[in-house]
Write a protein that holds these residues in place. Structure first.
Motif, short mmCIF file in Angstrom:
data_model
loop_
_atom_site.label_atom_id
_atom_site.label_comp_id
_atom_site.label_asym_id
_atom_site.label_seq_id
_atom_site.Cartn_x
_atom_site.Cartn_y
_atom_site.Cartn_z
N TYR A 154 9.67 2.63 -6.16
CA TYR A 154 8.62 3.64 -6.06
C TYR A 154 9.21 5.02 -5.80
N HIS B 277 1.09 6.62 -6.73
CA HIS B 277 -0.05 7.51 -6.94
C HIS B 277 0.41 8.97 -6.95
N SER C 298 0.82 -1.21 0.00
CA SER C 298 0.00 0.00 0.00
C SER C 298 0.86 1.26 0.00
N LEU D 127 -5.99 3.73 -8.29
CA LEU D 127 -5.76 2.88 -7.13
C LEU D 127 -6.91 1.91 -6.87
N ALA E 207 -2.20 3.58 -11.05
CA ALA E 207 -1.79 4.36 -9.88
C ALA E 207 -2.65 5.61 -9.70
N ILE F 155 0.16 -2.98 -9.16
CA ILE F 155 1.18 -2.24 -8.39
C ILE F 155 1.70 -3.16 -7.29
N GLY G 47 -5.16 -1.35 -10.04
CA GLY G 47 -3.98 -0.93 -9.27
C GLY G 47 -3.55 -2.00 -8.29
N GLN G 48 -4.51 -2.61 -7.61
CA GLN G 48 -4.19 -3.67 -6.65
C GLN G 48 -3.52 -4.86 -7.34
N ALA H 245 2.06 1.73 -3.48
CA ALA H 245 0.97 2.20 -4.34
C ALA H 245 0.72 3.69 -4.13
#
Length: 127
Positions: free
Chosen positions: A62, A14, A7, A46, A43, A54, A50-51, A10
């Motif tokens: 990142y 984002h 997370s 999300l 991104a 990413i 995205g799950q 991500a």
């Protein structure tokens, strides 16, 4: 705990995606193209995509993505003067907004998500 670590990645991606999209919109006067949406779309939203997409990278990946985009932003801002911030365009719901407001939104979005990262880190007991 792995989900919490992902997370954070991500959210960092984002930040980069939002900033990249605003670069295109405000500095280059365009929407993201299909290729860019494949890269940044997951991104930006999300969501489920995205799950699914990413993941699998370490923190350095990142942070590098964010650094690349941030450096590009800094270069773009060097190319304009303060009057550029007053430029108005259609924004949300067909309302006008100036670039100052748009970029404020970019920064505000990141600040909100930094709070989320702080909460996640506390759950992970990372210092």
């Amino acid at each position: 705990m792995q989900d919490l670590q992902r997370s954070i990645g991500a959210l960092l991606l984002h930040f980069a995606a939002v900033e990249y999209a605003y670069q295109a919109s405000t500095f280059e006067k365009r929407d993201l193209n299909e290729e860019e949406l494949l890269i940044w779309g997951p991104a930006l939203e999300l969501g489920k995509v995205g799950q699914e997409q990413i993941k699998g990278h370490d923190l350095e990946y990142y942070l590098h993505q964010l650094d690349q985009v941030r450096n590009r932003t800094l270069e773009f801002f060097k190319s304009v003067n303060d009057d550029w911030l007053d430029t108005e365009e259609d924004f949300w719901y067909e309302k006008k907004a100036n670039y100052y407001f748009m970029w404020f939104h970019v920064f505000e979005d990141e600040l909100n998500h930094r709070g989320q990262i702080r909460l996640i880190r506390n759950r992970l007991k990372v210092k």
